[in-house]
Design an enzyme around this catalytic site. Structure first.
Site, mmCIF file in Angstrom:
data_model
loop_
_atom_site.group_PDB
_atom_site.id
_atom_site.type_symbol
_atom_site.label_atom_id
_atom_site.label_comp_id
_atom_site.label_asym_id
_atom_site.label_seq_id
_atom_site.Cartn_x
_atom_site.Cartn_y
_atom_site.Cartn_z
ATOM 1 C CG ASP A 194 -29.644 -21.794 26.319
ATOM 2 O OD1 ASP A 194 -29.987 -22.472 27.315
ATOM 3 O OD2 ASP A 194 -30.387 -20.950 25.783
ATOM 4 C CG HIS A 195 -27.391 -27.435 30.455
ATOM 5 N ND1 HIS A 195 -27.587 -28.529 29.650
ATOM 6 C CD2 HIS A 195 -26.643 -27.884 31.494
ATOM 7 C CE1 HIS A 195 -27.014 -29.594 30.185
ATOM 8 N NE2 HIS A 195 -26.420 -29.223 31.306
ATOM 9 N NE ARG A 196 -32.956 -21.509 27.573
ATOM 10 C CZ ARG A 196 -33.431 -20.337 27.141
ATOM 11 N NH1 ARG A 196 -34.657 -19.957 27.490
ATOM 12 N NH2 ARG A 196 -32.696 -19.568 26.364
#
Length: 468
Positions: free
Chosen positions: A438-440
């Site tokens: 998850d790039h968040r």
């Protein structure tokens, strides 16, 4: 003086607010005498197959749903003929309140295991210890008005349930699951003639195929997905299968994950020859005799070690509170392909386990998942997951995150390939690692360094000494 009465058992919420379940198989038939907490049915929730215990001791009066039927929570599924006090009902009934002394304690209604102990006349709780828990059923739902007998008859008259035919006795119906019965129907197999090799005589897909072709019957890709193929001669050009159970839940979760968390996938191909050599040595050692060791076992241990230096991959995004929650423990999820669809049970507190303990936990997890006996509690609370696509001969992929997790690792097949080794080309054992995150929560650098550390341990297990 006591009289008999009819009690209806309504399908309870089996955990996490599930709204429906499918009746997989009845373990009792009309006329059977059952004890409190005796297993009466297997039901499939959106996550797992669960054994359903009886909330009453008595005689089965009616089974309101057939196997294969999806039932909403709160709908009656079985009626029991039970003994009751004349002129009153169990706790919560109006008759009991009116017919008893104001100060006398009400008798408790029998309940499912985990709903509360039931007192027998001896005053002792009558319940059988089982690893099964469910939320309490409201008294109004669990204690319908009793059906009492007319004065001239010693037993009540049981009204048949409209438009619902009671299923045949269990002895008349071969034990199998709805997909297996569908396969048998399409292949023209009478299940009464098939001997089941599954648990407790359960008839499996392989049993049906072996009965038809001695084990050589070709399996179509559609059949592997739980859909039996139709030939053109049947006059049908397509087959439709209801989307329900585990597959329905998995589809909803994957769509939600794919369109909520921004996925990034990175790949790393590693020379795992030293790891495979270590695996062979461990299998031959006396300390690991009797344990099932696989590449997944060693990779799982390497993941747990790498997370110590890269905790961001063991976290989740809490949208409601606008917080990043970092776990200080690891519940390691392992994707498992089952006849009912993909499930991801997890090993609780895997970070505390030795390699021997991890091996035992992995074996138990996979055996339980394949048998369809994974409990709902084992399917929730995961913090990071691994999916082993290498067992299908696949080298790499872009796995979708399990909802609520920051990362998932896909293991590719171990293949012998020409590889650079000590400045020369040699035949080495190679594996590709695919990491989605998850790039968040995880920056590209953090994901890359985690994957790099993991690759370093697998290409040289001695590197573990530098990381712990």
């Amino acid at each position: 003086m006591s009289a008999t009465m009819i009690k209806e058992f309504k399908l309870p919420d089996l955990g996490e607010g599930l709204t429906e379940s499918e009746i997989v198989a009845w373990k009792v038939a009309v006329g059977d005498t059952v004890a409190l907490n005796q297993i009466i049915a297997e039901v499939e929730t959106a996550k797992a197959v669960v054994e359903l215990p009886s909330p009453f001791a008595g005689v089965v009066a009616a089974l309101h749903e057939q196997p294969g039927t999806v039932v909403e929570v709160g709908k009656p599924i079985v009626s029991f003929e039970v003994e009751g006090d004349d002129g009153g009902t169990a706790a919560g009934g109006a008759g009991a309140a009116a017919g008893s002394d104001a100060g006398a304690p009400a008798k408790r209604e029998p309940n499912l295991v985990g709903y509360g102990a039931v007192l027998e006349s001896s005053g002792r709780p009558a319940r059988r210890a089982r690893n099964f828990a469910a939320p309490a059923v409201p008294a109004a739902a669990a204690a319908p008005a009793p059906v009492t007998a007319p004065a001239a008859a010693p037993a009540p008259v049981i009204e048949p349930v409209a438009a619902v035919a009671a299923p045949p006795l269990l002895s008349e119906r071969p034990r199998s699951t709805p997909p297996v019965r569908k396969l048998a129907k399409d292949l023209g197999v009478d299940l009464a003639a098939v001997t089941g090799t599954g648990e407790h005589g359960l008839i499996t897909r392989d049993d049906v195929r072996n009965f038809v072709g001695g084990g050589d019957l070709p399996v179509a890709p559609q059949d592997l997905a739980g859909v039996a193929p139709q030939s053109a001669a049947d006059g049908e050009r397509e087959t439709r299968t209801p989307i329900k159970g585990v597959r329905k839940h998995t589809a909803a979760a994957m769509v939600s994950s794919a369109f909520t968390a921004p996925h990034v996938t990175e790949f790393l191909t590693v020379d795992v020859t030293p790891t495979m050599e270590l695996l062979a040595k461990l299998k031959a050692s006396r300390a690991f005799a009797g344990y099932k060791l696989t590449p997944l076992t060693l990779v799982s241990k390497a993941v747990l070690i790498a997370l110590r230096n890269h905790p961001t991959l063991n976290s989740r995004w809490d949208e409601a509170s606008q917080e990043i929650v970092q776990y200080n423990y690891v519940n390691l999820g392992i994707a498992a392909a089952t006849p009912r669809g993909l499930t991801v049970p997890n090993i609780k507190d895997a970070h505390r386990m030795s390699l021997l303990e991890l091996s035992t936990a992995l074996t138990a997890l996979t055996d339980t998942a394949r048998a369809g006996k994974t409990a709902p509690s084992e399917l929730s609370g995961g913090t990071i997951s691994i999916t082993n696509i290498g067992v299908f001969g696949i080298d790499a992929g872009t796995p979708i995150l399990n909802p609520g997790e920051a990362a998932i690792l896909a293991l590719g097949a171990v293949r012998k390939m020409p590889w650079e080794y000590q400045d020369e080309v040699a035949l080495r054992q190679v594996m590709t690692l695919s990491l989605s995150f998850d790039h968040r929560l995880v920056d590209g650098e953090q994901g890359s360094r985690f994957l790099q550390d993991l690759g370093a341990m697998l290409s040289d297990p001695g590197m573990v000494l530098a990381m712990v």
